[in-house]
Design a protein around this motif. Structure first.
Motif, PDB file in Angstrom:
ATOM      1  N   MET A  85       9.129   2.632   1.398  1.00 51.99           N
ATOM      2  CA  MET A  85       7.998   3.546   1.393  1.00 51.99           C
ATOM      3  C   MET A  85       8.280   4.667   0.402  1.00 51.99           C
ATOM      4  SD  MET A  85       7.257   3.556   5.468  1.00 51.99           S
ATOM      5  CE  MET A  85       8.964   3.126   5.812  1.00 51.99           C
ATOM      6  N   LYS A  86       7.300   4.976  -0.434  1.00 49.67           N
ATOM      7  CA  LYS A  86       7.461   5.981  -1.469  1.00 49.67           C
ATOM      8  C   LYS A  86       7.708   7.370  -0.883  1.00 49.67           C
ATOM      9  CE  LYS A  86       4.458   3.688  -4.852  1.00 49.67           C
ATOM     10  NZ  LYS A  86       3.203   3.800  -5.614  1.00 49.67           N
ATOM     11  N   THR A  87       8.469   8.153  -1.609  1.00 45.39           N
ATOM     12  CA  THR A  87       8.680   9.560  -1.270  1.00 45.39           C
ATOM     13  C   THR A  87       8.232  10.396  -2.462  1.00 45.39           C
ATOM     14  OG1 THR A  87      10.932   9.702  -2.173  1.00 45.39           O
ATOM     15  CG2 THR A  87      10.703   8.888   0.091  1.00 45.39           C
ATOM     16  N   SER A  88       8.452  11.690  -2.404  1.00 43.34           N
ATOM     17  CA  SER A  88       8.090  12.555  -3.530  1.00 43.34           C
ATOM     18  C   SER A  88       9.033  12.376  -4.715  1.00 43.34           C
ATOM     19  CB  SER A  88       8.092  14.025  -3.084  1.00 43.34           C
ATOM     20  OG  SER A  88       9.372  14.400  -2.603  1.00 43.34           O
ATOM     21  N   GLU A 115       0.818  -1.208   0.000  1.00 42.61           N
ATOM     22  CA  GLU A 115       0.000   0.000   0.000  1.00 42.61           C
ATOM     23  C   GLU A 115       0.853   1.260   0.000  1.00 42.61           C
ATOM     24  OE1 GLU A 115      -3.228   0.333  -0.286  1.00 42.61           O
ATOM     25  OE2 GLU A 115      -3.586  -1.818  -0.409  1.00 42.61           O
ATOM     26  N   THR A 116       2.038   1.205   0.632  1.00 38.58           N
ATOM     27  CA  THR A 116       2.866   2.407   0.775  1.00 38.58           C
ATOM     28  C   THR A 116       4.106   2.405  -0.103  1.00 38.58           C
ATOM     29  OG1 THR A 116       3.996   1.384   2.670  1.00 38.58           O
ATOM     30  CG2 THR A 116       2.112   2.811   3.140  1.00 38.58           C
ATOM     31  N   GLY A 117       4.369   1.310  -0.797  1.00 37.77           N
ATOM     32  CA  GLY A 117       5.563   1.236  -1.637  1.00 37.77           C
ATOM     33  C   GLY A 117       5.830  -0.184  -2.094  1.00 37.77           C
ATOM     34  N   TYR A 118       6.876  -0.788  -1.532  1.00 39.53           N
ATOM     35  CA  TYR A 118       7.238  -2.156  -1.895  1.00 39.53           C
ATOM     36  C   TYR A 118       7.810  -2.881  -0.684  1.00 39.53           C
ATOM     37  CZ  TYR A 118       7.082  -0.507  -6.753  1.00 39.53           C
ATOM     38  OH  TYR A 118       6.684   0.032  -7.947  1.00 39.53           O
ATOM     39  N   GLN A 119       7.830  -4.205  -0.765  1.00 35.61           N
ATOM     40  CA  GLN A 119       8.653  -5.000   0.137  1.00 35.61           C
ATOM     41  C   GLN A 119       9.581  -5.838  -0.732  1.00 35.61           C
ATOM     42  OE1 GLN A 119       6.047  -7.386   2.556  1.00 35.61           O
ATOM     43  NE2 GLN A 119       5.601  -8.872   0.943  1.00 35.61           N
ATOM     44  N   LEU A 120      10.845  -5.910  -0.338  1.00 36.03           N
ATOM     45  CA  LEU A 120      11.831  -6.659  -1.102  1.00 36.03           C
ATOM     46  C   LEU A 120      12.006  -8.026  -0.473  1.00 36.03           C
ATOM     47  CD1 LEU A 120      14.551  -3.902  -1.715  1.00 36.03           C
ATOM     48  CD2 LEU A 120      12.420  -4.356  -2.965  1.00 36.03           C
ATOM     49  N   SER A 132      13.975   7.501  -5.051  1.00 37.66           N
ATOM     50  CA  SER A 132      14.367   7.405  -3.646  1.00 37.66           C
ATOM     51  C   SER A 132      13.209   6.901  -2.801  1.00 37.66           C
ATOM     52  CB  SER A 132      14.841   8.765  -3.134  1.00 37.66           C
ATOM     53  OG  SER A 132      15.234   8.688  -1.775  1.00 37.66           O
ATOM     54  N   PHE A 133      13.517   5.953  -1.902  1.00 39.49           N
ATOM     55  CA  PHE A 133      12.521   5.406  -0.993  1.00 39.49           C
ATOM     56  C   PHE A 133      13.040   5.500   0.445  1.00 39.49           C
ATOM     57  CE2 PHE A 133      11.858   3.155  -4.980  1.00 39.49           C
ATOM     58  CZ  PHE A 133      10.486   3.108  -5.102  1.00 39.49           C
ATOM     59  N   ILE A 134      12.128   5.655   1.391  1.00 37.99           N
ATOM     60  CA  ILE A 134      12.474   5.399   2.788  1.00 37.99           C
ATOM     61  C   ILE A 134      12.593   3.888   2.918  1.00 37.99           C
ATOM     62  CG2 ILE A 134      11.684   5.548   5.178  1.00 37.99           C
ATOM     63  CD1 ILE A 134      10.093   8.052   4.345  1.00 37.99           C
ATOM     64  N   ALA A 135      13.660   3.411   3.505  1.00 40.71           N
ATOM     65  CA  ALA A 135      13.921   1.971   3.556  1.00 40.71           C
ATOM     66  C   ALA A 135      14.146   1.504   4.990  1.00 40.71           C
ATOM     67  CB  ALA A 135      15.139   1.622   2.692  1.00 40.71           C
ATOM     68  N   ILE A 136      13.566   0.350   5.317  1.00 39.46           N
ATOM     69  CA  ILE A 136      13.741  -0.253   6.639  1.00 39.46           C
ATOM     70  C   ILE A 136      14.232  -1.679   6.448  1.00 39.46           C
ATOM     71  CG2 ILE A 136      12.628  -0.931   8.783  1.00 39.46           C
ATOM     72  CD1 ILE A 136      10.585   1.278   8.319  1.00 39.46           C
ATOM     73  N   LYS A 137      15.385  -1.980   7.014  1.00 36.60           N
ATOM     74  CA  LYS A 137      15.976  -3.310   6.957  1.00 36.60           C
ATOM     75  C   LYS A 137      16.260  -3.761   8.384  1.00 36.60           C
ATOM     76  CE  LYS A 137      19.877  -5.895   4.961  1.00 36.60           C
ATOM     77  NZ  LYS A 137      21.131  -5.788   4.173  1.00 36.60           N
ATOM     78  N   GLY A 138      15.444  -4.684   8.881  1.00 34.89           N
ATOM     79  CA  GLY A 138      15.569  -5.091  10.278  1.00 34.89           C
ATOM     80  C   GLY A 138      15.285  -3.912  11.188  1.00 34.89           C
ATOM     81  N   ASP A 139      16.249  -3.575  12.053  1.00 37.71           N
ATOM     82  CA  ASP A 139      16.081  -2.421  12.934  1.00 37.71           C
ATOM     83  C   ASP A 139      16.832  -1.193  12.409  1.00 37.71           C
ATOM     84  OD1 ASP A 139      18.622  -3.358  13.313  1.00 37.71           O
ATOM     85  OD2 ASP A 139      18.532  -3.443  15.496  1.00 37.71           O
ATOM     86  N   ILE A 140      17.278  -1.259  11.150  1.00 36.43           N
ATOM     87  CA  ILE A 140      17.998  -0.140  10.533  1.00 36.43           C
ATOM     88  C   ILE A 140      17.072   0.617   9.589  1.00 36.43           C
ATOM     89  CG2 ILE A 140      19.954   0.558   9.107  1.00 36.43           C
ATOM     90  CD1 ILE A 140      21.353  -2.015   9.902  1.00 36.43           C
ATOM     91  N   ASN A 165      18.330   4.550  -2.703  1.00 35.91           N
ATOM     92  CA  ASN A 165      18.479   5.587  -3.715  1.00 35.91           C
ATOM     93  C   ASN A 165      19.079   5.026  -5.005  1.00 35.91           C
ATOM     94  OD1 ASN A 165      17.742   7.776  -1.846  1.00 35.91           O
ATOM     95  ND2 ASN A 165      19.676   7.271  -0.856  1.00 35.91           N
ATOM     96  N   ALA A 166      18.631   5.554  -6.126  1.00 39.77           N
ATOM     97  CA  ALA A 166      19.169   5.149  -7.425  1.00 39.77           C
ATOM     98  C   ALA A 166      20.331   6.054  -7.806  1.00 39.77           C
ATOM     99  CB  ALA A 166      18.081   5.224  -8.490  1.00 39.77           C
ATOM    100  N   LYS A 167      21.479   5.437  -8.112  1.00 38.91           N
ATOM    101  CA  LYS A 167      22.657   6.177  -8.552  1.00 38.91           C
ATOM    102  C   LYS A 167      23.302   5.432  -9.717  1.00 38.91           C
ATOM    103  CE  LYS A 167      23.844   8.018  -3.957  1.00 38.91           C
ATOM    104  NZ  LYS A 167      24.934   8.089  -2.929  1.00 38.91           N
ATOM    105  N   ASP A 168      23.485   6.108 -10.818  1.00 36.70           N
ATOM    106  CA  ASP A 168      24.116   5.493 -11.999  1.00 36.70           C
ATOM    107  C   ASP A 168      23.441   4.183 -12.372  1.00 36.70           C
ATOM    108  OD1 ASP A 168      25.990   7.581 -12.101  1.00 36.70           O
ATOM    109  OD2 ASP A 168      27.281   6.568 -10.641  1.00 36.70           O
TER     110      ASP A 168
END
Length: 250
Positions: A205-208, A188-193, A212-220, A225-228
């Motif tokens: 989670m999607k941003t404007s 609903e808010t973006g994706y799960q990998l 770029s996405f807000i990302a949560i991996k475990g407790d981090i 972000n996309a680069k090159d």
């Protein structure tokens, strides 16, 4: 009166969306829904596939090998959602396209059975009655993609994969045999990998910004972000910026 209007809107919405399910060749089923603790708990993944097949859909589990001639956007993603109910088990089914847009939402299935296995089974089967009523039949429509997106398969991509987020396209080339490859499932808010287990490795989670996405991996918590034309998970550790390359297939 309000209830009648709400039911009418739900009916109109469901009818309008139901016309488009015939545009999709098959459905992808996750082994675990958000309210489940383990894969295929209460046999819901199995029951989902059984009901989809019964309704006429071709269905694959998320960890199945997909035929090479299937484009990612030829496929729907199914989700089963539990609704709150006092002494009543309520479930409904949502079908989404490859960009996370809802194509069809089923009626709510209900069960007053106290046994969890029986309750979830009864509620899910009831929810699928409205999907059976669609009389699904694939109409041969070819999914429209950009930039010559390749089909979903187990080979090395021979053309750039179009990763569509909010508004733009980020081109990446992925090797489907890479053991570190993650697959993006719409939420609903973006994706799960997820990895090939399948296990949820990261939540996005999607941003404007489409790259770029807000990302949560475990407790981090950080950002993806996309680069090159590659994706990087970036976060701070001991006041230092850490950047980890992530191989993901959207």
């Amino acid at each position: 009166m309000k209830t009648k209007i709400l039911l009418l809107l739900i009916f109109i919405s469901s009818y309008g969306f139901s016309q488009s399910v015939n545009d999709y060749k098959a459905v992808i089923i996750p082994l675990k829904y958000d309210f489940m603790k383990t894969d295929n708990q209460y046999r819901l993944a199995t029951l989902t596939k059984f009901n989809l097949n019964k309704a006429g859909f071709e269905a694959f589990y998320a960890n199945d090998a997909i035929p090479q001639d299937y484009n990612r956007c030829d496929l729907l993603n199914v989700d089963v959602i539990r609704d709150n109910g006092f002494l009543v088990t309520k479930l409904y089914v949502v079908l989404k396209d490859c960009y996370g847009k809802i194509v069809f939402t089923s009626d709510i299935g209900k069960s007053k059975t106290k046994d969890f296995d029986g309750a979830y089974s009864e509620a899910l089967n009831q929810a699928f009655l409205s999907i059976n009523a669609l009389h699904y039949k694939y109409n041969g429509t070819k999914a429209t993609t950009t930039n010559n997106q390749t089909s979903v398969n187990n080979q090395v991509a021979v053309a750039p994969v179009a990763v569509t987020t909010n508004a733009a396209v980020v081109n990446t080339v992925v090797n489907n045999n890479d053991p570190n490859l993650l697959y993006a499932q719409p939420t609903e808010t973006g994706y799960q990998l997820i990895d090939k287990t399948p296990k949820v490795v990261m939540k996005l989670m999607k941003t404007s910004r489409p790259d770029s996405f807000i990302a949560i991996k475990g407790d981090i918590q950080g950002s993806l972000n996309a680069k090159d034309n590659e994706w990087y998970f970036e976060y701070y550790k001991n006041d230092k910026l850490v950047s980890e390359k992530v191989i993901v297939k959207f």
